[in-house]
Enzyme design. Structure first.
Site, PDB file in Angstrom:
ATOM      1  CG  ASP A 176      48.456  30.709  35.217  1.00 14.94           C
ATOM      2  OD1 ASP A 176      47.785  30.043  36.034  1.00 14.94           O
ATOM      3  OD2 ASP A 176      47.962  31.266  34.226  1.00 14.94           O
ATOM      4  CG  HIS A 177      46.872  29.993  41.198  1.00 16.08           C
ATOM      5  ND1 HIS A 177      46.266  31.085  40.659  1.00 16.08           N
ATOM      6  CD2 HIS A 177      45.870  29.198  41.636  1.00 16.08           C
ATOM      7  CE1 HIS A 177      44.954  30.952  40.771  1.00 16.08           C
ATOM      8  NE2 HIS A 177      44.678  29.823  41.372  1.00 16.08           N
ATOM      9  CG  HIS A 239      44.037  31.147  35.892  1.00 17.07           C
ATOM     10  ND1 HIS A 239      45.339  31.308  36.276  1.00 17.07           N
ATOM     11  CD2 HIS A 239      43.308  31.939  36.734  1.00 17.07           C
ATOM     12  CE1 HIS A 239      45.397  32.140  37.309  1.00 17.07           C
ATOM     13  NE2 HIS A 239      44.179  32.548  37.594  1.00 17.07           N
TER      14      HIS A 239
HETATM   15  C1  BG6 Z   1      42.624  34.166  40.476  1.00 13.94           C
HETATM   16  C2  BG6 Z   1      41.539  35.150  40.102  1.00 13.94           C
HETATM   17  O1  BG6 Z   1      43.733  34.279  39.627  1.00 13.94           O
HETATM   18  O2  BG6 Z   1      42.103  32.838  40.356  1.00 13.94           O
HETATM   19  C3  BG6 Z   1      40.304  34.962  40.953  1.00 13.94           C
HETATM   20  O3  BG6 Z   1      42.043  36.462  40.280  1.00 13.94           O
HETATM   21  C4  BG6 Z   1      39.838  33.529  40.897  1.00 13.94           C
HETATM   22  O4  BG6 Z   1      39.260  35.829  40.533  1.00 13.94           O
HETATM   23  C5  BG6 Z   1      40.999  32.585  41.201  1.00 13.94           C
HETATM   24  O5  BG6 Z   1      38.807  33.376  41.848  1.00 13.94           O
HETATM   25  C6  BG6 Z   1      40.586  31.150  40.969  1.00 13.94           C
HETATM   26  O6  BG6 Z   1      41.585  30.300  41.447  1.00 13.94           O
HETATM   27  P1  BG6 Z   1      41.246  28.856  41.979  1.00 13.94           P
HETATM   28  O7  BG6 Z   1      42.578  28.248  42.272  1.00 13.94           O
HETATM   29  O8  BG6 Z   1      40.384  29.037  43.197  1.00 13.94           O
HETATM   30  O9  BG6 Z   1      40.502  28.190  40.872  1.00 13.94           O
END
Ligand code: BG6
Length: 483
Positions: A176-177, A239
């Site tokens: 989960d990044h 997230h």
């Molecule tokens: C991804 C989603 O996991 O996270 C995207 O699939 C979203 O829809 C993105 O835009 C948001 O990531 P960050 O790091 O830009 O907040």
């Protein structure tokens, strides 16, 4: 011991935008094992040099700091490409032979990174098993699996079962990044490295919590994925529930992967299930105007691009404190923040009543810039005793380039070092789906709350503001407070 990362789906966007730039940055910082090799596996036909050249171009574009051509020359010599098809077992045999040919010794430490289409995750894992590539004498084979991990509880369980038929849970790293983001990790430091927050971090002092992930972007060319997914699957199941867990969890006894994840999972167990009228009362769904005109979106689509969930965490710390979770595309600005809204003082001395909205507030800004803002009441100078809200700002510093490292750097290095603390465990993923699934089902039923339209560039549907006011609360609708 030699180390190899094999990226499946290597010709995709994630590899060129995130994984290779992250690995290159780690290489420059000398954080990678000195003998690491990176092998790309995908159907497109490249030779090693053509792939290196194409990665050079994308890395110039996506790397965080100025491009170091000499370092790239050295790094790219460790990068290889092996064409193959995940559906073909013969291609896995060939991959196994190729890996042996480039690894100087047997029993290399290997990380397999699944960055393919999600429908291929289970097949890829099974092929790794059948070809002997997963055989693990000493914990030196690991698999990283990108999101989405399933599309509901049933598919997530099925995927877990298939993955566990090849890898033990301690070999599985579900990405989960958000957990790679510095401020998300800073939540641990802030909550458990200080003594001043903990006494206040509970139902006695906190009125409610707002967790907002607002994005300015629209869905662009992602309709085929997004329209099937919608915002609950895309942002909440992973997230946003991660942010909820880190905000609400109890301190673990030690900073240890199992103990941390045990505490996070307890939060999910404590989330009060919604039933009956709760779905209408505690959820809001919206869709930005123009969504139906996005290329590839069916005209009959009912997919939401904005949602609010009002949740309760039923335990001693949080009983009856609402957690408002909110996310949307096409919002005012890109801003992810956790707002801890404290209660008003119990007794007011200074004539003019402090409105609830002015009570102390801690804003934890996750992005774009990362930092904290504390809202306190202070005296307006040159008045007898009038107060106003003042802010104390703190911006987290960057790395030695002055910037925050991309989250993938931390996640890749942790996976290489065998530390799963910042990855989702199987029970965590299944419990998250168990929370999201009933809401999705309610939203597809005749009793679903109305899908509210909103113009791009605002904070979602107007009704969402009204809905919050009816609860005698206000959204903290402020674009990044820390810049
Ligand atoms: C991804 C989603 O996991 O996270 C995207 O699939 C979203 O829809 C993105 O835009 C948001 O990531 P960050 O790091 O830009 O907040």
């Amino acid at each position: 011991m030699s180390h190899t990362i094999v990226i499946f789906g290597a010709s995709g966007d994630l590899t060129s935008r995130k994984l290779i730039p992250a690995l290159f940055s780690l290489y420059k910082k000398k954080r990678l094992p000195s003998d690491l090799r990176v092998v790309g596996f995908a159907r497109s036909v490249f030779d090693h040099d053509a792939w290196r050249e194409s990665l050079r171009e994308s890395t110039v574009q996506f790397t965080e700091s100025s491009f170091d051509a000499d370092a790239w020359k050295e790094f790219s010599q460790r990068v290889f490409y092996h064409p193959g098809d995940i559906a073909e077992s013969a291609d896995f045999q060939k991959l196994a032979e190729f890996l042996v040919s480039i690894e100087p010794e047997s029993g290399a430490d290997r990380v397999y990174y699944l960055s393919t289409m999600p429908q291929l995750y289970a097949t890829a894992v099974e092929q790794l098993g059948a070809s002997g590539l997963a055989a693990d004498a000493d914990g030196q084979r690991r698999v990283i699996i990108e999101k989405p991990f399933g599309t509901d509880l049933i598919t997530a369980r099925e995927l877990n079962d298939r993955v566990h038929s090849v890898f033990r849970e301690d070999q599985v790293y579900r990405i989960d990044h958000y957990l790679g983001k510095e401020t998300v990790q800073n939540l641990f430091a802030m909550r458990f490295g200080n003594s001043i927050f903990e006494p206040l971090w509970n139902r006695n002092y906190i009125d409610h919590v707002q967790i907002t992930v607002a994005e300015e972007v629209v869905i662009g060319s992602r309709a085929s994925y997004y329209d099937q997914s919608g915002i609950l699957r895309d942002m909440f199941q992973n997230h946003i529930l991660q942010l909820l867990m880190l905000t609400a969890m109890e301190p673990p006894p030690r900073f240890d992967a199992t103990l941390i994840r045990d505490e996070k999972v307890k939060v999910l167990h404590s989330v009060r299930p919604m039933t009956g009228g709760d779905f209408a009362a505690q959820t809001v769904r919206g869709r930005y105007q123009g969504y139906l005109k996005e290329p590839g979106v069916p005209r009959t689509s009912q997919t939401e691009t904005f949602a609010i969930l009002k949740m309760y965490v039923d335990n001693w710390r949080w009983k009856n404190v609402p957690f408002y979770l909110r996310s949307g595309k096409a919002m005012s600005c890109r801003s992810s923040q956790i707002v801890i809204q404290f209660k008003s003082p119990p007794h007011l001395l200074f004539g003019s009543k402090v409105r609830d909205f002015d009570a102390n507030r801690l804003v934890i800004q996750i992005q774009p810039a990362e930092g904290l803002q504390l809202h306190v009441q202070s005296k307006v100078p040159d008045t007898e005793m009038k107060t106003r809200t003042s802010t104390l700002d703190f911006r987290f510093g960057g790395d030695d380039t002055g910037r925050m490292p991309d989250g993938y750097q931390r996640l890749l290095i942790d996976a290489l070092n065998g530390d799963p603390s910042l990855f989702a465990r199987s029970d965590e993923v299944e419990l998250s789906w168990g929370i999201v699934d009933p809401i999705l089902a309610a939203w597809r039923s005749p009793a679903a709350p109305q899908l509210l339209d909103y113009p791009p560039g605002l904070w979602g549907p107007e009704e969402a503001t009204e809905w919050m006011r009816e609860q005698r609360r206000e959204w903290f609708d402020v674009c990044p407070v820390i810049t």
